[in-house]
Design a protein around this motif. Structure first.
Motif, mmCIF file in Angstrom:
data_model
loop_
_atom_site.group_PDB
_atom_site.id
_atom_site.type_symbol
_atom_site.label_atom_id
_atom_site.label_comp_id
_atom_site.label_asym_id
_atom_site.label_seq_id
_atom_site.Cartn_x
_atom_site.Cartn_y
_atom_site.Cartn_z
ATOM 1 N N ARG A 287 0.723 -35.982 -31.249
ATOM 2 C CA ARG A 287 1.165 -34.653 -31.687
ATOM 3 C C ARG A 287 -0.033 -33.803 -32.096
ATOM 4 O O ARG A 287 -0.084 -32.600 -31.816
ATOM 5 N N TYR B 76 1.248 -39.283 -24.595
ATOM 6 C CA TYR B 76 2.625 -39.543 -25.020
ATOM 7 C C TYR B 76 3.336 -40.426 -23.995
ATOM 8 O O TYR B 76 4.026 -41.385 -24.349
ATOM 9 N N THR C 109 8.138 -33.543 -31.823
ATOM 10 C CA THR C 109 7.155 -34.071 -30.878
ATOM 11 C C THR C 109 7.832 -34.511 -29.584
ATOM 12 O O THR C 109 7.338 -34.228 -28.487
ATOM 13 N N ARG D 94 8.609 -31.419 -27.674
ATOM 14 C CA ARG D 94 7.395 -30.766 -27.161
ATOM 15 C C ARG D 94 6.816 -31.503 -25.958
ATOM 16 O O ARG D 94 6.331 -30.873 -25.028
#
Length: 92
Positions: free
Chosen positions: A23, A39, A74, A77
């Protein structure tokens, strides 16, 4: 480097510290492509947090961070980031 208070808080095995690190690339450094790539490489992403009550991790942070909200944000996103960037809304 984080304190590790949240290290074993998630019963689903999400590494909260790793998600928070990723993040940071997006939010703090403005590097969404790197964040999305990292991620995607996590063993267990924060996508699991989107359907979780947040109770297991809600009170583990000694710094008072709202872990459940940060994990959900997160996941939103960094899931489908490429599509969001194409639409003109990075991290949407």
């Amino acid at each position: 480097m984080g304190c590790g208070d949240c290290q074993d808080a998630c019963p689903l095995g999400v590494s909260i510290a790793d998600v928070m690190r990723v993040r940071m690339y997006d939010v703090d450094y403005g590097l969404p492509a790197i964040a999305a790539s990292e991620y995607a490489r996590l063993a267990k992403t924060a996508d699991a947090c989107l359907t979780c009550s947040g109770l297991p991790c809600s009170s583990v942070c000694s710094a008072g961070l709202g872990i459940p909200d940060l994990m959900r944000d997160t996941a939103r996103r960094l899931t489908n980031t490429e599509e969001a960037e194409e639409s003109g809304h990075p991290g949407a």
